[in-house]
Scaffold this motif. Structure first.
Motif, PDB file in Angstrom:
ATOM      1  N   PRO A   7       0.612  -1.133   0.376  1.00 23.17           N
ATOM      2  CA  PRO A   7      -0.225  -0.063   0.513  1.00 23.17           C
ATOM      3  C   PRO A   7       0.526   0.824  -0.168  1.00 23.17           C
ATOM      4  CG  PRO A   7      -0.592  -1.063   1.921  1.00 23.17           C
ATOM      5  CD  PRO A   7       0.729  -1.787   1.426  1.00 23.17           C
ATOM      6  N   GLY A   8       0.132   2.653  -0.587  1.00 22.67           N
ATOM      7  CA  GLY A   8       1.326   3.539  -0.197  1.00 22.67           C
ATOM      8  C   GLY A   8       0.978   4.555  -1.199  1.00 22.67           C
ATOM      9  N   GLU A   9       0.830   5.615  -1.526  1.00 21.24           N
ATOM     10  CA  GLU A   9       0.565   6.629  -2.581  1.00 21.24           C
ATOM     11  C   GLU A   9       1.293   7.063  -3.454  1.00 21.24           C
ATOM     12  OE1 GLU A   9      -2.083  11.180  -2.198  1.00 21.24           O
ATOM     13  OE2 GLU A   9      -1.746  10.201  -0.683  1.00 21.24           O
ATOM     14  N   ASP A  10       0.686   6.799  -4.358  1.00 25.04           N
ATOM     15  CA  ASP A  10       1.699   6.961  -5.588  1.00 25.04           C
ATOM     16  C   ASP A  10       2.035   8.111  -5.686  1.00 25.04           C
ATOM     17  OD1 ASP A  10       3.269   6.668  -7.877  1.00 25.04           O
ATOM     18  OD2 ASP A  10       2.110   6.932  -9.229  1.00 25.04           O
ATOM     19  N   GLY A  11       3.775   8.893  -5.675  1.00 23.28           N
ATOM     20  CA  GLY A  11       4.230  10.080  -5.565  1.00 23.28           C
ATOM     21  C   GLY A  11       4.979  10.552  -4.756  1.00 23.28           C
ATOM     22  N   SER A  12       4.649   9.903  -2.767  1.00 24.57           N
ATOM     23  CA  SER A  12       4.536  10.533  -2.387  1.00 24.57           C
ATOM     24  C   SER A  12       5.562  10.136  -1.048  1.00 24.57           C
ATOM     25  CB  SER A  12       2.609  10.000  -0.681  1.00 24.57           C
ATOM     26  OG  SER A  12       2.313  10.154  -1.433  1.00 24.57           O
ATOM     27  N   SER A  13       5.875  11.270  -0.109  1.00 19.08           N
ATOM     28  CA  SER A  13       7.368  10.937   0.569  1.00 19.08           C
ATOM     29  C   SER A  13       7.303  10.278   1.711  1.00 19.08           C
ATOM     30  CB  SER A  13       7.960  12.061  -0.017  1.00 19.08           C
ATOM     31  OG  SER A  13       8.769  11.910   1.505  1.00 19.08           O
ATOM     32  N   TYR A  14       7.802   9.638   2.070  1.00 11.65           N
ATOM     33  CA  TYR A  14       7.204   8.711   3.203  1.00 11.65           C
ATOM     34  C   TYR A  14       8.759   8.578   4.455  1.00 11.65           C
ATOM     35  CZ  TYR A  14       2.899   7.232   1.382  1.00 11.65           C
ATOM     36  OH  TYR A  14       2.211   7.253   0.884  1.00 11.65           O
ATOM     37  N   ILE A  15       9.059   8.315   5.259  1.00 13.50           N
ATOM     38  CA  ILE A  15       9.656   8.426   6.130  1.00 13.50           C
ATOM     39  C   ILE A  15      10.144   7.273   7.390  1.00 13.50           C
ATOM     40  CG2 ILE A  15      11.428  10.004   8.538  1.00 13.50           C
ATOM     41  CD1 ILE A  15       9.308  11.728   7.945  1.00 13.50           C
ATOM     42  N   LEU A  16      11.178   6.631   6.664  1.00 17.49           N
ATOM     43  CA  LEU A  16      11.513   5.242   7.587  1.00 17.49           C
ATOM     44  C   LEU A  16      12.443   6.300   8.989  1.00 17.49           C
ATOM     45  CD1 LEU A  16      14.055   3.448   4.634  1.00 17.49           C
ATOM     46  CD2 LEU A  16      11.775   2.767   6.776  1.00 17.49           C
ATOM     47  N   VAL A  17      12.036   5.658  10.073  1.00 17.93           N
ATOM     48  CA  VAL A  17      12.168   5.834  11.522  1.00 17.93           C
ATOM     49  C   VAL A  17      12.994   4.831  12.058  1.00 17.93           C
ATOM     50  CG1 VAL A  17      11.880   6.823  13.771  1.00 17.93           C
ATOM     51  CG2 VAL A  17      10.102   6.738  11.537  1.00 17.93           C
ATOM     52  N   PHE A  18      14.549   4.593  12.496  1.00 19.17           N
ATOM     53  CA  PHE A  18      15.028   4.173  13.109  1.00 19.17           C
ATOM     54  C   PHE A  18      15.138   4.403  14.164  1.00 19.17           C
ATOM     55  CE2 PHE A  18      16.400   3.815   8.952  1.00 19.17           C
ATOM     56  CZ  PHE A  18      16.371   2.631   8.736  1.00 19.17           C
ATOM     57  N   THR A  19      14.439   3.510  15.490  1.00 15.67           N
ATOM     58  CA  THR A  19      13.939   3.631  16.747  1.00 15.67           C
ATOM     59  C   THR A  19      15.002   2.540  17.527  1.00 15.67           C
ATOM     60  OG1 THR A  19      11.964   4.795  16.156  1.00 15.67           O
ATOM     61  CG2 THR A  19      12.955   4.169  18.728  1.00 15.67           C
ATOM     62  N   PRO A  20      16.219   4.012  18.274  1.00 17.99           N
ATOM     63  CA  PRO A  20      17.054   2.988  19.509  1.00 17.99           C
ATOM     64  C   PRO A  20      16.464   2.465  20.834  1.00 17.99           C
ATOM     65  CG  PRO A  20      17.554   4.712  18.778  1.00 17.99           C
ATOM     66  CD  PRO A  20      17.608   4.777  18.093  1.00 17.99           C
TER      67      PRO A  20
ATOM     68  N   PRO B 231      16.114   8.577  17.596  1.00 16.00           N
ATOM     69  CA  PRO B 231      15.959   8.361  15.897  1.00 16.00           C
ATOM     70  C   PRO B 231      16.895   8.649  15.099  1.00 16.00           C
ATOM     71  CG  PRO B 231      13.648   9.391  16.570  1.00 16.00           C
ATOM     72  CD  PRO B 231      14.666   9.558  16.897  1.00 16.00           C
ATOM     73  N   PHE B 232      17.135   7.542  13.832  1.00 18.24           N
ATOM     74  CA  PHE B 232      17.737   8.004  12.703  1.00 18.24           C
ATOM     75  C   PHE B 232      16.357   8.501  11.638  1.00 18.24           C
ATOM     76  CE2 PHE B 232      19.337   7.059   7.996  1.00 18.24           C
ATOM     77  CZ  PHE B 232      19.738   8.227   8.791  1.00 18.24           C
ATOM     78  N   GLU B 233      16.314   8.821  11.207  1.00 19.66           N
ATOM     79  CA  GLU B 233      14.517   9.506   9.790  1.00 19.66           C
ATOM     80  C   GLU B 233      15.388   9.545   8.079  1.00 19.66           C
ATOM     81  OE1 GLU B 233      12.415  12.099  11.390  1.00 19.66           O
ATOM     82  OE2 GLU B 233      11.911  10.975  12.963  1.00 19.66           O
ATOM     83  N   LEU B 234      14.691   8.811   7.908  1.00 18.09           N
ATOM     84  CA  LEU B 234      15.617   8.680   6.553  1.00 18.09           C
ATOM     85  C   LEU B 234      14.527   8.625   5.238  1.00 18.09           C
ATOM     86  CD1 LEU B 234      18.227   8.144   4.141  1.00 18.09           C
ATOM     87  CD2 LEU B 234      17.596   5.871   3.801  1.00 18.09           C
ATOM     88  N   PRO B 235      14.274   9.897   4.488  1.00 19.42           N
ATOM     89  CA  PRO B 235      12.731  10.258   3.708  1.00 19.42           C
ATOM     90  C   PRO B 235      13.122   9.230   2.377  1.00 19.42           C
ATOM     91  CG  PRO B 235      14.630  11.845   3.863  1.00 19.42           C
ATOM     92  CD  PRO B 235      14.661  10.544   5.238  1.00 19.42           C
ATOM     93  N   PHE B 236      12.125   8.523   1.732  1.00 26.68           N
ATOM     94  CA  PHE B 236      11.383   7.893   1.140  1.00 26.68           C
ATOM     95  C   PHE B 236      10.720   8.269  -0.051  1.00 26.68           C
ATOM     96  CE2 PHE B 236       9.820   5.249   3.460  1.00 26.68           C
ATOM     97  CZ  PHE B 236       8.680   4.448   2.400  1.00 26.68           C
ATOM     98  N   PHE B 237      10.732   8.294  -1.439  1.00 23.72           N
ATOM     99  CA  PHE B 237       9.611   8.547  -2.624  1.00 23.72           C
ATOM    100  C   PHE B 237       8.707   7.231  -2.557  1.00 23.72           C
ATOM    101  CE2 PHE B 237      12.260  12.268  -3.150  1.00 23.72           C
ATOM    102  CZ  PHE B 237      11.424  12.696  -2.913  1.00 23.72           C
ATOM    103  N   PHE B 238       7.464   7.167  -2.783  1.00 24.07           N
ATOM    104  CA  PHE B 238       7.010   5.667  -3.300  1.00 24.07           C
ATOM    105  C   PHE B 238       6.619   6.428  -4.606  1.00 24.07           C
ATOM    106  CE2 PHE B 238       3.159   3.098  -3.370  1.00 24.07           C
ATOM    107  CZ  PHE B 238       3.794   1.960  -2.813  1.00 24.07           C
ATOM    108  N   TYR B 239       6.722   4.683  -5.470  1.00 28.34           N
ATOM    109  CA  TYR B 239       6.095   5.185  -7.071  1.00 28.34           C
ATOM    110  C   TYR B 239       5.493   4.106  -7.177  1.00 28.34           C
ATOM    111  CZ  TYR B 239       7.930   9.690  -6.708  1.00 28.34           C
ATOM    112  OH  TYR B 239       9.052  10.866  -6.967  1.00 28.34           O
ATOM    113  N   ASN B 240       4.097   3.479  -7.805  1.00 21.93           N
ATOM    114  CA  ASN B 240       3.296   2.816  -8.384  1.00 21.93           C
ATOM    115  C   ASN B 240       4.415   1.914  -9.477  1.00 21.93           C
ATOM    116  OD1 ASN B 240       1.965   2.536  -6.620  1.00 21.93           O
ATOM    117  ND2 ASN B 240       0.463   3.973  -8.453  1.00 21.93           N
ATOM    118  N   ASP B 241       5.091   2.446 -10.611  1.00 25.36           N
ATOM    119  CA  ASP B 241       6.024   2.792 -12.147  1.00 25.36           C
ATOM    120  C   ASP B 241       6.969   2.711 -11.724  1.00 25.36           C
ATOM    121  OD1 ASP B 241       5.384   5.356 -11.780  1.00 25.36           O
ATOM    122  OD2 ASP B 241       5.917   5.418 -13.785  1.00 25.36           O
TER     123      ASP B 241
END
Length: 1971
Positions: A1569-1582, A1593-1603
């Motif tokens: 699941p996820g919205e095409d073209g949206s930006s999300y954040i990976l959260v690494f919580t120690p 925590p360390f946060e890493l943004p990423f982009f999510f696409y359908n294609d």
């Protein structure tokens, strides 16, 4: 006894002031009333006797007598007792009062009342109610009173407006220290400030005012200040006040009542207005309160019991308007009080509701109680509870703060704080004043008005409110400082500067008005740039940096982090809008796009409106923002201009607020609504040709063809014929018409209208146009049919072109019917071919193609004419190679001819043209004369006539017609016939060598090398012999054998005369030429210029004088006519008979003991000094030699046959002194004498000519002033100036390092060598210096010099560093304190260096080299603290670098301008700080994932290592373990549709071992699941259990696409963005550093200019004229130095004692050098008087004296000043007593020490000579001395020793006479020196100032040059290129951002359920917007 004593005492002091005291007998309960006792003239015992009698005190009864402050009286206290004082007679000191007492006081206003009463009007309230500020004055007093409380500080304000309790009253009650009766009396005195108060009745108990220690925010409670506010406040609030106070440690309560009624009564009764009584009572006693309207006082007084101390201010008679205000505006005035005392109530950080930490250091509680009616519950609140005062609002609305500190020149300190209030989406968060009036009604928004932005930030209000000693000064604000003011050069938006608020905390060094409403000069001081310095403060520490840069960076950071605004992008220009009100019409900036809430809207983008009267669909034209903006800018709102779509319906634009844009509308929904209306619009035209003659597209027709007729129909997209526009709303649409036009294209951009019609009304069958037959012009045509609006004839409607039709065709030429002759030259040449071009024409005169098989006919009168061929090209027909022949006139004349051309077959077949014919090209040469051969005499030239003909025989002239003539064996000649075609040619003169006089024949050729076609012409030339002279003979008439041949060499006796020489001449035929005067005049000889023409005419030559030297060969020549014919010869002289003996010396000097290295040559010479051959081998037997000191036995004579000479060898001198010696050589009768210089012998010894005095003692590191001079001598003791000998100075033992001005040197011309020892370095001890010379690799040892090396206490040799080696150094923390000690040569610490000379260097890495690298950071030392040693330099609070690893520290000391002393290098291990966060080893790129089956496309993280880090990113926590939990969150906060990891999990975990976690791969699930073209954040919580606080925590943004394609595109864009961001950051950093450096250089230049100007003005004031030219300044300095040296060299008295100790640490110097004496006689006798002390060394410390004593083994006398005491002050002479003279002295007496002029430390020298000279007096003569002594003794005073200017001494014992009291001659004494003349000091000062001025000018020039060079560098092509590259990269980055935003996505959200659906099932379509 008592009374008599009292009377006697009084009688002696009749004028004393009468003094009385009031005594209360409080020993018993039934105490009596007060009694007044007189104390005038009594002491304490006398007063006690009066007391015993007055109160019948029994003899043994115990009692005490105390003041109202309970101070027990004694003798001293009684003397200080004031008139009118009140005393208690008690049984014991702390006995409670049995009855209430009264104490009379006087509160006469302090004099400040008069001098300051008119300064300010107390309550200038600026429109505000001033009652809260009056209450604040009373709270100020309470804060000061409670300042020393150890517990809670309570201040209560009671508003008693309940009538049942009495009349209205305001009570201010505190638990402070209370007031004694004296302090209460002081309170009553108006303007008696704390600085002038006497808080005790006794001076011995007075405590002076002590300024509080500095505390944060100046919260020192020291705010009761002027003695004004309390009185003004109480009488402003009411008309009566009751002051009730109990001081700490006292059992009594003091009460004072002041009222307006009492003042008026006293004034009416003419009593003392400023007088009253203080009631002293026990606590809780309210018996004196009698009035019913003061009933509330009973309860107040009852609360006194049990209180240690307190003060209550009871105000009655409260004004009605004040009561109304206090009741009705309860929240207003409590809010104002909470603002005034905000930081006293809440602490230094204020009321920050976001922070859980409480600041309870002050423990202040201010309670407010308001009682109105019995039935109404009292209102009670603490000011802590107020949460809407302005400071609270400011603190809690701020997101970040900027702290700073300002320091003024007078020591004042201001702490400052600036807060940032961000803009959030559509409103400002800058707090609004709750007291401000709200707008009555807000305007209703409509479609055309921009919604009003709430709270327009600060506006024009000032930034800073101001606090003084922690409390608000309400009427003073500071608008801004220059460093926090916006200007056009800043990139920060201007509105950011209106989002800041600030507060200033000033200490009491800044004056405030007495009412504490305004500062006196705070803003003026703070804005004084020269005296005020601003520094940023971070975590309580001052930062090194530029305040304006620090603030700008902070503000930019706040703007970037916290402002949520609309960003306007792509500035296009500025427009004026007439559609808005006039005041808003100007300065509307136009932008191409905006960024709003994370989305970008661009011009041309489709949009839909919301909340408008009707929904609008259209495209964005541009965005508008009011204001002067020139670049991208953030703003709180704006407007958008929309072009309504479809434009065919609306044809208009609409301007609406940006907030009206529908952010949820999709392009598909908008476009669908637009497309429906588009289908109704005109779409195309249908064209028909009714007569069936259609012209196809691009048709070609001949000129004159007819066009038409046409029929036209207008069709829409539905293929329906229409004649009107579709209607919009009610009514019919606009009528349509058809425009018909034919246009000819006459040029690339030029058209010509041929036909133009408009069909307005269509017929039943459409629009019609008739035939057109006027198309005759050639070219391309376009027929255009356009649809137009009938009313306006517009072809465009709504921005869209109406349908049209175009037909392109071409009109070409017809058949040929005529021609014209074109481009034919009118001038032609015979035989030269030419072409005739003919242009063909059709019937309309258009050029056309010629017909085939044309045969032209040509005719021209009197000339032959022909042609070769014809050809054609396009419309041109050409007759080729036409030729004309015949006789014509020459080139200067011409005749016209008519040429006719006929082309049979054309309608017009004949044309003619007029031509001119000229001669043709060269064809042949014609040369005359034509005879062969042609004769010419040898030596003459030959003449020829030349003509050039063409092929018809015409003389022709053409360019480059050059005829060349070549005569055999001679150079060629040429003639140019280009202009005339003919000419005459002359050859070069012919000079041949004719053999035997016979004639010769030569061949002559004529040709034209530029015209090869012209044949060569040949002629023959015969050359005949000439009669000119060609041969000469020279011979002797007296000597038949002497015939001189050419170049012959002959011998002749030297000095002889060669006579009778004759000559003869011959011609070319060998015939002798008769001589004549004319021929004789052409004869030249080279040996004389004086010739006889008559002799020459007879053939006789001048006589020749032969040279006198045999080696002097001479060249002789006889020539005729400039040497064309000549005879030359050489004469070699031979020697004559010998006349004398000659001696030749090879050199003129020889050393003693050495043999002359070369031989002396003896020769017999003739009279001309030519060597003869008279000497033979036997001649040596007859030769001898004589000379002084010559060793004859070694002399030998040798014959030299080759040179006919005798060589003398073995010449040697063995005795005598150096100088010239005469040598006499004898041979037969010949004698010769020569002089030979005898030089000193070979160097053999060294002598020491000059050396310092012995014994020689030298300080370590110092030099020896006196140079050593040695001389080199031979073995006979003669000085030997052999400069090959090198002398050097060596030390023994070699541990002593001796530095000299030269290491070694050769002796000079006087055989001397001088050595100046500049430095001696070595351990303390005895050494020897030896001089050694080196001569031919052999040493010559000289004398030895003994010296003693003494340690130099003033020489630094090392730096000792102490610090806590066990301390850890965490990154970003503070280093331990480093204590650096400068160790001297003798091992003691040195304290003479300026702290600025000591530096600390810090650099990363291990030690390298002996000095810090250039990149090391330099730190300055700190100021010493009170408990630190003063012999060290301390470096504290130095920041540790933020990176872990090895750091190296080294300390340096600048000993002078060029030399430095370095410590050992210290290695520090910087370790990581406390763990605070989790982070990667390196920042990974922003990932982009897609729903691909390929795992690589779904991978978020691969092979990433996360570590626990400190705040600076250093890995730490290697001992920590746990786990890392990974989850995904949405940036928008919506967590309903997040991607999931593989395995359909929302989170996953990884192990955390030794502080790190390894993540091999992390990917999203396939079809996640996820919205095409949206930006999300990976959260690494120690999750670590062993840390005190959670790790970030360390946060890493990423982009999510359908294609997959979008994923790859965004990944590539992200990579490029990272690269560009890094490059842009580097460029900006470089430009920023350049700008900072420019600012520093500009400041440096300005400071240097100011310094230079000051120095120049100082010189001008001293009448020294200077220029800014360095050579002139150097010349002036040299002149001044020369003048000073000249004055210094003037003969004056000097002290001859050698001082070897001057300059040592703590050494003042020898006594004889510490002073000058101007007068010779005074210097003589004073020096004699203390002659035993003249060489004493004076030291400042006993340690220094002991050191010198030890170093000299006790031989040197010393005196330490720390062991000498002399009486301070200056005593007058014995004959003076005060200002009175006891007797009239004679002899001009003066203290001897007053004649001493000190050369250095005045105070120390004064102590020295007070101790040595004492009070010795100097008088003119002995008689005056004795008279003076006698007069002094007669006045019963001791007389000191007296010296006379005649050299006598009268001792203090009175002795005089004898040798011991008579000074010896001055030349036998060591005397004080005389000071230089005043002129010397003037010149020296001028020189000093000139050197300073030169240095200042040099710094100014350098600073200016550095700044100019930096500006050039900033403007250099490289910098411009970098700027361009930066702009390009920024544009690329913007382009990437646009690409990222515009990446197409599908507006479909994928839920988790989609992950389970099969791929063939379609997802539900999004709901369409309404149309």
């Amino acid at each position: 006894m008592f009374y008599s004593g009292a009377q006697r005492h009084s009688a002696s002091s009749k004028q004393e002031v009468r003094k009385t005291v009031c005594v209360y007998d409080c020993r018993y309960a039934n105490a009596e009333a007060e009694r007044w006792l007189e104390t005038s003239g009594l002491d304490y015992n006398g007063f006690l006797r009066v007391l015993y009698k007055e109160f019948a005190i029994r003899p043994h009864e115990a009692f005490v007598l105390v003041t109202t402050d309970r101070t027990v009286l004694d003798f001293d206290k009684f003397e200080e007792l004031e008139n009118g004082s009140t005393l208690y007679l008690l049984q014991q000191e702390n006995q409670a009062l049995s009855v209430a007492t009264k104490e009379r006081i006087n509160f006469i206003p302090h004099y400040d009342t008069l001098i300051k009463s008119g300064t300010y009007e107390y309550y200038a309230s600026e429109g505000q109610n001033s009652l809260p500020y009056a209450l604040a004055e009373l709270i100020d007093n309470s804060l000061s009173a409670t300042a020393k409380n150890t517990g809670l500080r309570t201040i209560e304000i009671q508003m008693l407006f309940d009538e049942t309790l009495g009349k209205p009253a305001v009570i201010v009650l505190d638990n402070g220290c209370g007031m004694t009766s004296k302090q209460l009396s002081n309170w009553a005195v108006y303007r008696l400030s704390k600085f002038s108060r006497e808080n005790s009745k006794f001076a011995s108990k007075q405590e002076p005012y002590v300024r509080p220690d500095p505390v944060p925010r100046s919260l020192n409670s020291d705010i009761s200040y002027f003695g004004v506010g309390g009185k003004q406040a109480v009488f402003y609030i009411g008309d009566s006040t009751r002051m009730i106070s109990k001081p700490v440690g006292s059992p009594d309560v003091h009460e004072l009542v002041l009222s307006k009624e009492a003042f008026e009564r006293k004034e009416k009764n003419k009593e003392d207005v400023y007088s009253g009584t203080i009631r002293n009572r026990k606590p809780g006693d309210s018996s004196h309160v009698k009035k019913d309207d003061e009933h509330f006082l009973h309860a107040l007084i009852a609360e006194e019991c049990g209180k240690e101390s307190f003060t209550a201010v009871v105000i009655t008679g409260v004004l009605p308007e004040h009561i109304a205000f206090l009741k009705q505006d309860y929240k207003v005035w409590t809010r104002q009080l909470a603002h005034i005392y905000h930081y006293y109530i809440h602490g230094v950080n204020g009321n920050n509701r976001k922070s859980n930490s409480a600041d309870d250091l002050l423990k202040i509680d201010i309670q407010i109680t308001l009682r109105e009616k019995p039935s109404v519950c009292p209102r009670v609140m603490s000011l802590r509870e107020v949460d809407d005062d302005m400071e609270t609002l400011f603190i809690n609305a701020a997101v970040d703060t900027f702290e700073f500190k300002a320091t003024t020149g007078d020591g004042g300190t201001v702490e400052g704080l600036i807060r940032y209030h961000p803009f959030l989406y559509d409103k400002e968060t800058y707090p609004k004043d709750p007291n401000a009036m709200q707008a009555s009604q807000e305007e209703e928004e409509d479609d055309t008005n921009e919604p009003r932005v709430q709270d327009q930030a600060r506006g024009k209000r000032p930034i800073f409110v101001c606090f003084w000693n922690g409390r608000l000064i309400p009427y003073t604000t500071v608008s801004e400082f220059d460093w926090c003011t916006w200007n056009k050069g800043l990139k920060i938006p201007a509105e950011c500067y209106s989002r800041i608020s600030g507060v200033l905390f000033a200490d009491d060094r800044f004056k405030v008005s007495t009412n504490k409403l305004t500062f006196m000069e705070l803003e003026l001081k703070l804005k004084n740039k020269d005296a005020t310095h601003f520094t940023r403060v971070v975590n309580g520490q001052k930062q090194r940096g530029i305040i304006n840069k620090e603030f700008a960076q902070w503000l930019q950071s706040c703007h970037d982090k916290y402002d949520k605004q609309i960003k306007f992008l792509g500035y296009k220009g500025t427009v004026i809008r007439p559609d808005v009100p006039k005041k808003m019409q100007h300065s509307w900036a136009v932008f191409s796009s905006i960024e709003w809430d994370g989305k970008i809207y661009r011009a041309g983008q489709l949009m839909k409106s919301v909340k408008t009267q009707r929904l609008l669909y259209g495209k964005v034209v541009h965005f508008l923002l009011h204001g002067d903006h020139k670049r991208d800018v953030y703003a709180t709102g704006g407007q958008v201009e929309v072009c309504l779509e479809p434009r065919a319906f609306y044809d208009m634009t609409k301007i609406i607020p940006i907030s009206k844009i529908d952010q949820n509308a999709t392009d598909e929904a908008i476009q669908k609504n637009i497309d429906i209306d588009f289908a109704k619009l005109p779409d195309k035209l249908r064209v028909d040709w009714p007569e069936g003659n259609p012209w196809p597209q691009n048709a070609v027709r001949p000129s004159g063809t007819q066009f038409g007729p046409l029929k036209i129909e207008i069709l829409n997209r539905r293929e329906e014929s229409i004649a009107r526009m579709p209607s919009v709303g009610q009514g019919s649409g606009k009528k349509l018409c058809i425009e018909f036009k034919i246009v000819q294209h006459v040029g690339p951009k030029q058209d010509r209208d041929i036909v133009s019609y408009i069909a307005q009304q269509p017929t039943k069958w459409g629009f019609w146009f008739k035939k057109i037959g006027t198309l005759t012009h050639l070219g391309k045509y376009t027929m255009t049919l356009k649809t137009a609006i009938s009313e306006t004839n517009d072809n465009v409607f709504g921005g869209r072109a109406l349908p049209s039709y175009e037909l392109h065709f071409t009109i070409k030429e017809g058949n040929a019917e005529s021609f014209v002759i074109s481009e034919l030259s009118s001038t032609l040449q015979v035989g030269v071919p030419f072409d005739i071009p003919l242009l063909m024409k059709d019937a309309h005169d258009h050029p056309t193609m010629p017909p085939p098989n044309l045969e032209p006919v040509l005719k021209c009168s009197d000339l032959d004419l022909c042609y070769e061929k014809v050809d054609s090209s396009g419309t041109l027909f050409t007759i080729r190679s036409v030729k004309l022949r015949g006789k014509v006139l020459n080139y200067q004349r011409s005749k016209p001819y008519e040429l006719k051309v006929t082309l049979p077959g054309l309608k017009k077949d004949t044309q003619s043209v007029s031509i001119v014919l000229l001669p043709g090209k060269p064809h042949s040469l014609h040369v005359t004369p034509g005879d062969s051969p042609i004769t010419v005499e040898n030596g003459n030239t030959a003449l020829f006539d030349i003509e050039i003909h063409d092929e018809a025989g015409n003389i022709t002239a053409n360019p480059k017609q050059t005829v060349r003539c070549q005569v055999q064996g001679l150079p060629s000649v040429a003639i140019d016939c280009s202009t005339s075609g003919a000419g005459q040619l002359a050859t070069k003169p012919i000079n041949l060598k004719l053999i035997k006089g016979e004639a010769q024949k030569l061949k002559v050729q004529f040709d034209m090398h530029n015209h090869k076609n012209v044949a060569t012409v040949v002629r023959e030339l015969k050359v005949l012999p000439s009669t000119r002279v060609s041969l000469m003979d020279v011979y002797s008439e007296s000597d038949e054998n002497l015939f001189l041949r050419n170049k012959e060499k002959i011998e002749w006796q030297a000095g002889d005369l060669l006579e009778n020489l004759f000559y003869r001449l011959y011609d070319e035929a060998g015939r002798e030429v008769p001589l004549s005067p004319e021929i004789a005049s052409k004869i030249k000889v080279n040996w004389t210029g004086d010739v006889n023409l008559e002799d020459l005419a007879q053939g006789k030559l001048p006589d020749i004088q032969v040279p006198i030297q045999v080696d002097d060969e001479h060249f002789y020549q006889v020539s005729y006519q400039d040497q064309s014919v000549s005879v030359s010869f050489t004469i070699v002289p031979r020697p004559d008979e010998p006349t004398r003996l000659k001696a030749i010396l090879p050199q003129n000097s020889v050393k003693l003991g050495e043999t002359l290295p070369e031989n002396i040559c003896l020769q017999l010479v003739d009279q001309y000094d030519n060597v003869t051959s008279a000497l033979t081998s036997t001649s040596v037997n007859h030769m001898s030699v004589e000379a002084e000191g010559l060793n004859k036995s070694a002399v030998t004579f040798t014959f030299q046959e080759s040179s006919s000479s005798v060589l003398v060898s073995g010449v040697q001198f063995l005795s005598g002194t150096p100088g010239s010696r005469e040598m006499c050589f004898t041979y037969m009768n010949y004698v010769v004498r020569v002089l030979l210089k005898v030089a000193p012998g070979v160097p053999a010894q060294l002598k020491l000519l000059s050396e310092p005095e012995q014994p020689l003692q030298v300080l370590n590191g110092r030099g020896i002033a006196t140079p050593f001079v040695v001389q080199l001598c031979d073995k006979w003791g003669n000085p030997s100036p052999d400069q090959r000998v090198v002398v050097e100075l060596k030390s023994s033992p070699p541990t002593l390092k001796v530095t000299t001005d030269v290491t070694s040197q050769p002796v000079n011309s006087e055989s001397k060598a001088s050595f100046t020892v500049t430095g001696v370095n070595g351990p303390k001890g005895y050494y020897q210096l030896q001089f050694v010379a080196s001569f031919i690799m052999k040493p010559i040892y000289g004398p030895l010099v003994n010296l003693t090396v003494i340690p130099d206490p003033n020489k630094p040799v090392s730096l000792s560093v102490e610090y806590d080696t066990r301390a850890k150094c965490p990154a970003g923390g503070k280093f331990p304190v480093f204590s650096v000690t400068v160790v001297s040569d003798e091992g003691s610490p040195m304290t003479t260096f300026n702290p600025a000379a000591v530096s600390m260097f810090l650099w990363p890495g291990l030690p390298a080299g002996n000095t810090p690298p250039p990149t090391a950071t330099e730190l300055r030392c700190s100021r010493p603290m009170g408990n630190e040693k003063n012999d060290c330099f301390h470096f504290r609070d130095k920041e540790i670098p933020e990176n872990v690893g090895k750091q190296t520290i080294q300390f340096s000391l600048r000993t002078d301008k060029t030399n430095f002393l370095f410590s050992n290098q210290i290695t520090i291990d910087v370790v990581a700080n406390q763990p605070v966060k989790l982070g990667p080893d390196s920042q990974p790129p922003t990932p982009a994932v897609s729903l691909s089956e390929d795992i690589a496309s779904r991978t978020l993280v691969e092979n990433m290592t996360l570590r626990i880090m400190d705040v600076y990113g250093n890995p730490t926590g290697q001992d920590l373990g746990g786990k890392v939990k990974v989850s995904i969150k949405n940036q928008s906060g919506d967590d309903t549709n997040r991607p999931v990891f593989e395995g359909r999990t929302n989170s996953c975990q990884f192990s955390l071992v030794e502080g790190k976690a390894r993540i091999t791969r992390l990917a999203v699930m396939e079809n996640s699941p996820g919205e095409d073209g949206s930006s999300y954040i990976l959260v690494f919580t120690p999750e670590v259990s062993m840390v005190s606080a959670p790790l970030a925590p360390f946060e890493l943004p990423f982009f999510f696409y359908n294609d997959w394609e979008n994923q790859q595109k965004v990944s590539e864009l992200a990579r490029r963005k990272n690269e560009l961001t890094t490059a842009i950051s580097a460029y900006k950093q470089a430009f920023s550093e350049c700008s900072e450096l420019l600012q520093l250089l500009t400041t440096s230049h300005l400071e240097a200019s100011i310094k230079e100007d000051e120095q120049r003005k100082a010189l001008i004031q001293r009448n020294v004229k200077v220029t800014q030219h360095f050579p002139d300044i150097d010349r002036l300095i040299a002149e001044k130095k020369a003048e000073a040296n000249r004055i210094a060299r003037l003969i004056r008295r000097v002290c001859s004692i050698q001082d070897d100790f001057q300059g040592q640490q703590d050494v003042l110097g020898m006594v004889g050098h510490l002073a000058f004496v101007q007068d010779d006689a005074a210097a003589w006798v004073i020096s004699w008087h203390i002659r035993g002390d003249m060489d004493c060394v004076v030291t400042k410390t006993t340690a220094a004296a002991k050191r010198i004593y030890d170093n000299t083994q006790g031989r040197q006398q010393v005196m330490a000043l720390d062991s000498v005491y002399v009486a301070p002050g200056k005593r007058s002479l014995p004959h003076m007593k005060g200002d009175r003279m006891l007797f009239e002295p004679t002899g001009n007496p003066v203290y001897a020490r007053d004649l001493l002029i000190y050369t250095q430390d005045q105070e120390s020298c004064d102590t020295v000579f007070k101790n040595l000279v004492r009070d010795t007096i100097l008088i003119d003569d002995l008689d005056s001395a004795n008279r003076y002594r006698r007069a002094v003794v007669q006045n019963k005073m001791p007389c000191p020793t007296i010296l006379t200017r005649q050299g006598d001494r009268v001792s203090a014992l009175g002795k005089f006479g004898g040798l011991q009291n008579k000074a010896p001659p001055i030349n036998t004494l060591k005397v004080f020196g005389a000071p230089p003349p005043q002129e010397y000091y003037t010149v020296t000062k001028d020189t000093e100032l000139l050197i300073q001025y030169r240095s200042a000018l040099e710094k100014k020039v350098k600073a200016e040059k550095d700044r100019e060079n930096h500006l050039k560098d900033m403007r250099s092509p490289e910098m411009l290129k970098n700027q361009q590259e930066l702009e390009e990269k920024e544009k690329q980055l913007e382009d990437i951002e646009r690409q990222r935003v515009s990446t197409p996505v599908r507006p479909v959200k994928r839920g988790l359920r989609h992950a389970a659906e099969p791929s063939g099932i379609l997802t539900k379509r999004a709901k369409q917007g309404s149309t």
